[in-house]
Design a protein around this motif. Structure first.
Motif, mmCIF file in Angstrom:
data_model
loop_
_atom_site.group_PDB
_atom_site.id
_atom_site.type_symbol
_atom_site.label_atom_id
_atom_site.label_comp_id
_atom_site.label_asym_id
_atom_site.label_seq_id
_atom_site.Cartn_x
_atom_site.Cartn_y
_atom_site.Cartn_z
ATOM 1 N N ALA A 1 -8.104 2.858 9.785
ATOM 2 C CA ALA A 1 -8.241 1.469 9.356
ATOM 3 C C ALA A 1 -7.661 1.270 7.961
ATOM 4 O O ALA A 1 -6.967 0.273 7.696
ATOM 5 N N ARG A 2 -7.900 2.205 7.057
ATOM 6 C CA ARG A 2 -7.355 2.071 5.704
ATOM 7 C C ARG A 2 -5.833 2.183 5.696
ATOM 8 O O ARG A 2 -5.160 1.484 4.924
ATOM 9 N N TRP A 3 -5.279 3.043 6.547
ATOM 10 C CA TRP A 3 -3.826 3.165 6.625
ATOM 11 C C TRP A 3 -3.209 1.880 7.182
ATOM 12 O O TRP A 3 -2.176 1.425 6.696
ATOM 13 N N ALA A 4 -3.862 1.298 8.180
ATOM 14 C CA ALA A 4 -3.349 0.043 8.744
ATOM 15 C C ALA A 4 -3.408 -1.088 7.721
ATOM 16 O O ALA A 4 -2.475 -1.890 7.606
ATOM 17 N N VAL A 5 -4.479 -1.154 6.954
ATOM 18 C CA VAL A 5 -4.602 -2.184 5.924
ATOM 19 C C VAL A 5 -3.549 -1.970 4.836
ATOM 20 O O VAL A 5 -2.918 -2.930 4.361
ATOM 21 N N ALA A 6 -3.333 -0.709 4.439
ATOM 22 C CA ALA A 6 -2.343 -0.426 3.399
ATOM 23 C C ALA A 6 -0.939 -0.830 3.848
ATOM 24 O O ALA A 6 -0.147 -1.359 3.062
ATOM 25 N N ARG A 7 -0.614 -0.613 5.112
ATOM 26 C CA ARG A 7 0.710 -1.026 5.608
ATOM 27 C C ARG A 7 0.860 -2.540 5.614
ATOM 28 O O ARG A 7 1.965 -3.065 5.448
ATOM 29 N N ALA A 8 -0.247 -3.247 5.794
ATOM 30 C CA ALA A 8 -0.164 -4.711 5.834
ATOM 31 C C ALA A 8 -0.048 -5.323 4.444
ATOM 32 O O ALA A 8 0.552 -6.388 4.282
ATOM 33 N N ILE A 9 -0.594 -4.666 3.425
ATOM 34 C CA ILE A 9 -0.649 -5.285 2.090
ATOM 35 C C ILE A 9 0.088 -4.450 1.040
ATOM 36 O O ILE A 9 -0.094 -4.688 -0.158
ATOM 37 N N TYR A 10 0.959 -3.518 1.465
ATOM 38 C CA TYR A 10 1.581 -2.631 0.468
ATOM 39 C C TYR A 10 2.403 -3.372 -0.579
ATOM 40 O O TYR A 10 2.459 -2.923 -1.737
ATOM 41 N N PRO A 11 3.090 -4.526 -0.294
ATOM 42 C CA PRO A 11 3.795 -5.206 -1.391
ATOM 43 C C PRO A 11 2.853 -5.658 -2.502
ATOM 44 O O PRO A 11 3.208 -5.596 -3.688
ATOM 45 N N TYR A 12 1.673 -6.097 -2.131
ATOM 46 C CA TYR A 12 0.702 -6.524 -3.134
ATOM 47 C C TYR A 12 0.144 -5.330 -3.899
ATOM 48 O O TYR A 12 -0.125 -5.428 -5.110
ATOM 49 N N MET A 13 -0.016 -4.201 -3.222
ATOM 50 C CA MET A 13 -0.489 -3.000 -3.902
ATOM 51 C C MET A 13 0.542 -2.506 -4.920
ATOM 52 O O MET A 13 0.197 -2.134 -6.043
ATOM 53 N N VAL A 14 1.827 -2.513 -4.531
ATOM 54 C CA VAL A 14 2.882 -2.092 -5.462
ATOM 55 C C VAL A 14 2.968 -3.050 -6.639
ATOM 56 O O VAL A 14 3.115 -2.635 -7.807
ATOM 57 N N SER A 15 2.853 -4.350 -6.359
ATOM 58 C CA SER A 15 2.976 -5.351 -7.414
ATOM 59 C C SER A 15 1.867 -5.194 -8.457
ATOM 60 O O SER A 15 2.134 -5.144 -9.665
ATOM 61 N N ILE A 16 0.623 -5.082 -8.012
ATOM 62 C CA ILE A 16 -0.472 -4.987 -8.976
ATOM 63 C C ILE A 16 -0.449 -3.638 -9.693
ATOM 64 O O ILE A 16 -0.818 -3.530 -10.871
ATOM 65 N N GLY A 17 0.031 -2.585 -9.021
ATOM 66 C CA GLY A 17 0.160 -1.304 -9.689
ATOM 67 C C GLY A 17 1.179 -1.349 -10.821
ATOM 68 O O GLY A 17 0.954 -0.804 -11.906
ATOM 69 N N LEU A 18 2.335 -2.019 -10.598
ATOM 70 C CA LEU A 18 3.350 -2.151 -11.643
ATOM 71 C C LEU A 18 2.843 -2.983 -12.817
ATOM 72 O O LEU A 18 3.128 -2.678 -13.984
ATOM 73 N N VAL A 19 2.098 -4.048 -12.512
ATOM 74 C CA VAL A 19 1.584 -4.917 -13.575
ATOM 75 C C VAL A 19 0.702 -4.125 -14.527
ATOM 76 O O VAL A 19 0.873 -4.157 -15.758
ATOM 77 N N TYR A 20 -0.240 -3.376 -13.989
ATOM 78 C CA TYR A 20 -1.179 -2.666 -14.857
ATOM 79 C C TYR A 20 -0.579 -1.384 -15.430
ATOM 80 O O TYR A 20 -1.053 -0.889 -16.454
ATOM 81 N N PHE A 21 0.458 -0.850 -14.796
ATOM 82 C CA PHE A 21 1.190 0.257 -15.417
ATOM 83 C C PHE A 21 1.828 -0.199 -16.728
ATOM 84 O O PHE A 21 1.723 0.480 -17.758
ATOM 85 N N THR A 22 2.481 -1.360 -16.701
ATOM 86 C CA THR A 22 3.108 -1.892 -17.913
ATOM 87 C C THR A 22 2.064 -2.193 -18.977
ATOM 88 O O THR A 22 2.243 -1.877 -20.159
ATOM 89 N N THR A 23 0.973 -2.812 -18.571
ATOM 90 C CA THR A 23 -0.053 -3.201 -19.542
ATOM 91 C C THR A 23 -0.663 -1.990 -20.243
ATOM 92 O O THR A 23 -0.783 -1.961 -21.471
ATOM 93 N N LEU A 24 -1.048 -0.973 -19.476
ATOM 94 C CA LEU A 24 -1.699 0.188 -20.088
ATOM 95 C C LEU A 24 -0.728 1.073 -20.863
ATOM 96 O O LEU A 24 -1.153 1.878 -21.685
ATOM 97 N N SER A 25 0.558 0.920 -20.612
ATOM 98 C CA SER A 25 1.526 1.649 -21.429
ATOM 99 C C SER A 25 1.508 1.150 -22.874
ATOM 100 O O SER A 25 1.803 1.911 -23.802
#
Length: 564
Positions: free
Chosen positions: A361-385
């Motif tokens: 179930a988690r893998w299926a959810v991740a495949r459905a929302i991976y663009p949003y996961m990548v986007s929020i990961g990049l946002v907070y990567f920049t901020t915490l840098s």
């Protein structure tokens, strides 16, 4: 033994027609209770502020910690420890998602955070009876424990709001920014009101603890609110309405019951035990021999003999599609088709299967929302840098120790405004979110040039780092909120809690990677040194004598000489 006994469909519309019920009389889904006075929204707003308040309290006391631990990387160490502990907490929260309720997980996180904040405020700041090294280690351990409790709350709240309408997710994220804005104002007031650093920092932590106590009471009131209970119930029901499997023990039988739920269009299969055994009857394409249970479905297998209904059960009837009287329904008896009736011995373990279903179930959810996961990961990567590490290292001859507080306050204020702007009804596409998250990476070299090298930064002045901090904060609030708000709506209701937790996992992954990169950026600043400030005085202008008719010609000559 053949595991699959039958597959089929429940013809609810025909049943209602036979009963004389018009199709328009089907009950609509129950409307959610109103959120009077926006009490749930405001409570979730306070909750978003409360679970980030401890971290922001440690970070905004930057002047005290830099004075108390000179020539150390205290701000970088606290950020890294916090984020590492938060990543561990969000992973554990995903594993125990089905073992503990929202209320249990959130209450645990509140108690851990509150107890740790009290210990730090009283023992490590107010009393200050430890050595410098011991105090340094205590602070790092305390922020790690606080991070664990706060992240359990954060992941649980995002899972909860994923089941609610999107505006409540925005309330939590706006509250996160309000935490930064509040501690910025709190730190400015306490630093200005109490000249002694230890006393001002102690009072600063006391105000944060009072907000945590208020949040504890509000949370328990909110969890009893009819609106919250309504959406939790819908989520539980939607999970139960997924593909049904009946796991029958040898001493059990299944009875088909008519649904009593208000959600029309579906039948409900209920297990009743003990039930009179019907062994020996023809079942689908085979017979069950030497078994203590049986199941008959004459609808699927017309050759099967009718089963006498149990008390309270609804008797199935033969399929009328191939009968001579298919034009009329002689009885209002409903027909159901059973899916995947599985025989399972009592000693067969099921925990591993449940674990595998959870991973799938988690893998299926991740495949459905991976663009949003990548986007929020990049946002907070920049901020915490950049925040809080590099922001705390930007020098200023005019502001002195106030400079990091000003930069962090500007970030928190515009982060708050950005999260409010996230409620604007604009449909962001996945490509737009990814592009905006990538463009934010340009802020890393710009802010770094305001502090590197230490003895002579390339970008000089107080205005530029404040401007970059404003842009960093607003874009963090906007593009850090929109993916979190949109992601749960891209999956079914039964998977929205998982979507919220997967987004929190990506969010913390971006935080951890950004915190690690900040150490590399710190090395580019050079070793700490007490170098004098670079002063850039304004070039002197030519001084002109007063203009009089007697010396007009000499004034003109002086001006021409100055120009050349």
């Amino acid at each position: 033994m053949n595991e699959t006994l039958g597959r089929g469909y429940a013809r609810i519309e025909a049943i209602r027609a036979a009963r004389g019920e018009p199709l328009s009389s089907m009950p609509d889904p129950v409307a959610p209770p109103p959120d009077q006075y926006n009490s749930v929204y405001l409570t979730l707003f306070v909750a978003g502020a409360a679970f980030l308040l401890p971290f922001n309290s440690f970070i905004m006391a930057v002047d005290y910690f830099q004075m108390h631990y000179p020539n150390t990387t205290i701000m970088f160490d606290m950020s890294t420890v916090y984020i590492a502990s938060a990543c561990v907490a969000v992973c554990i929260n995903n594993l125990v998602l089905d073992l503990f309720t929202y209320n249990t997980r959130i209450t645990f996180g509140i108690l851990v955070s509150l107890a740790t904040m009290l210990f730090v405020a009283v023992c490590n700041i107010g009393w200050d009876g430890f050595s410098t090294r011991a105090s340094y280690i205590i602070n790092l351990v305390a922020i790690g424990v606080v991070a664990f409790g706060c992240t359990v709350q954060q992941a649980s709240y995002y899972g909860l709001t994923g089941c609610l309408p999107p505006r409540y997710t925005q309330a939590v994220m706006a509250g996160e920014s309000a935490a930064g804005f509040w501690v910025s104002l709190d730190r400015i007031v306490t630093k200005y009101g109490f000249r002694q650093p230890q006393r001002s920092t102690f009072m600063f932590f006391v105000f944060s603890i009072l907000i945590l106590l208020a949040h504890t009471m509000l949370h328990h009131v909110m969890m009893r609110h009819p609106l919250v209970q309504h959406y939790i119930r819908l989520t539980v029901e939607s999970r139960q309405k997924r593909r049904i499997q009946l796991h029958l023990n040898p001493n059990e039988d299944a009875t088909l019951m008519e649904s009593e739920a208000t959600d029309a269009g579906y039948g409900v299969l209920k297990l009743q035990s003990p039930v009179l055994s019907t062994t020996g009857q023809d079942i689908t394409h085979g017979e069950i021999e030497n078994s203590a249970f049986s199941f008959a479905n004459p609808v699927y297998s017309p050759s099967g003999a009718p089963v006498p209904p149990s008390e309270g059960a609804v008797e199935p009837f033969p399929d009328t599609a191939n009968s001579e009287t298919s034009s009329t329904l002689r009885t209002p008896r409903p027909s159901y088709k059973v899916e995947d009736v599985v025989y399972e011995p009592p000693d067969r373990p099921t925990s591993w299967r449940a674990f595998k279903r959870g991973l799938a179930a988690r893998w299926a959810v991740a495949r459905a929302i991976y663009p949003y996961m990548v986007s929020i990961g990049l946002v907070y990567f920049t901020t915490l840098s950049l925040y809080p590490g590099i922001a705390s290292e930007v020098p200023s001859c005019r502001l002195g120790t106030w400079m990091p507080i000003v930069l962090m306050s500007a970030f928190n204020l515009f982060d708050f405004l950005g999260k409010i702007a996230a409620a604007w009804p604009y449909e962001w596409s996945r490509s737009q979110l990814l592009m905006a998250s990538g463009v934010r990476l340009l802020l890393v070299p710009l802010m770094l040039l305001c502090a590197a090298p230490r003895h002579s930064p390339h970008i000089v002045g107080d205005v530029y780092p404040i401007l970059f901090s404003v842009v960093l904060g607003f874009s963090n609030g906007l593009f850090g909120s929109v993916p979190m708000i949109m992601a749960p709506s891209r999956v079914g209701r039964e998977h929205r809690e998982i979507a919220g937790n997967m987004m929190t996992l990506s969010y913390n992954g971006g935080l951890l990677s950004g915190a690690l990169v900040s150490y590399l950026l710190l090395g580019m600043l050079g070793p700490p040194a007490g170098a004098p400030c670079r002063l850039y005085p304004t070039p002197p202008l030519p001084t002109l004598p007063p203009a009089t008719p007697a010396n007009v010609s000499s004034v003109i000559a002086a001006v021409l000489t100055a120009d050349h």
